[in-house]
Design an enzyme around this catalytic site. Structure first.
Site, PDB file in Angstrom:
ATOM      1  N   MET A   1     -20.000  -3.088   3.390  1.00  0.00           N
ATOM      2  CA  MET A   1     -21.022  -2.249   2.762  1.00  0.00           C
ATOM      3  C   MET A   1     -20.584  -1.628   1.443  1.00  0.00           C
ATOM      4  O   MET A   1     -21.296  -0.818   0.866  1.00  0.00           O
ATOM      5  CB  MET A   1     -21.479  -1.149   3.722  1.00  0.00           C
ATOM      6  CG  MET A   1     -22.044  -1.677   5.008  1.00  0.00           C
ATOM      7  SD  MET A   1     -23.354  -2.884   4.725  1.00  0.00           S
ATOM      8  CE  MET A   1     -23.381  -3.676   6.315  1.00  0.00           C
TER       9      MET A   1
ATOM     10  N   ASP B   1       5.213  -7.867   3.938  1.00  0.00           N
ATOM     11  CA  ASP B   1       5.252  -9.328   3.840  1.00  0.00           C
ATOM     12  C   ASP B   1       6.462  -9.817   3.044  1.00  0.00           C
ATOM     13  O   ASP B   1       7.106 -10.790   3.427  1.00  0.00           O
ATOM     14  CB  ASP B   1       3.961  -9.840   3.203  1.00  0.00           C
ATOM     15  CG  ASP B   1       3.944 -11.357   3.094  1.00  0.00           C
ATOM     16  OD1 ASP B   1       4.162 -12.034   4.123  1.00  0.00           O
ATOM     17  OD2 ASP B   1       3.719 -11.869   1.982  1.00  0.00           O
TER      18      ASP B   1
END
Length: 162
Positions: free
Chosen positions: A75, A131
């Site tokens: 949204m 990561d």
């Protein structure tokens, strides 16, 4: 169902129409953090991680994340962002742990705020550090992510209580 801002008359999701809102300068500041061990800390500050410059890569990832927030959070409106900054500050902990504080500042001139863009930037920055360094230690902890402040818009300014 019509009392909900993001639900249409059929009870399905909709994006709010902001076309009647006033254009204002809007800024949001969000924080996140990641706790790493001493080996990862040393690799980051000495720029010796096998994958490359961890903070530079994470900074770019945070900037890209802010720019793409509307593509991953359903949204959110796509916004013409006018500024994005991702900054870092180290804090030492007990037991050879180091906490990297991440500050994401996002600005625009528009009809809706940039809180989600700042929060997304801070979050993705922390995830990118994870990561880039997970081969060394998968036991890192990503800390609280929160909105620290925002300015502009109909609801006015907000500053998180200390």
């Amino acid at each position: 169902m019509s009392d909900f801002t993001h639900i249409n008359q059929q009870g399905n999701a909709k994006m709010v129409d902001v076309s009647n809102k006033e254009i204002t300068k809007r800024t949001a500041i969000a924080y996140s953090s990641i706790i790493v061990n001493e080996t990862i800390y040393q690799q980051i500050v000495q720029n010796t991680n096998a994958k490359g410059n961890v903070l530079n890569t994470a900074q770019i990832a945070g900037i890209m994340a802010a720019k793409n927030t509307s593509t991953i959070i359903p949204m959110c409106h796509p916004l013409p962002l006018t500024g994005i900054d991702v900054a870092f500050e180290w804090d030492t902990h007990q037991s050879n742990q180091y906490e990297l504080h991440i500050k994401a500042t996002v600005s625009t001139t528009g009809k809706t705020g940039v809180e989600m863009e700042a929060l997304t930037a801070a979050s993705v920055t922390a995830l990118t550090i994870y990561d880039m360094t997970k081969a060394v230690d998968k036991g890192m902890t990503i800390g609280q992510t929160y909105l620290a402040a925002k300015s502009g818009g109909k609801s006015g300014d907000y500053k998180r209580p200390e």
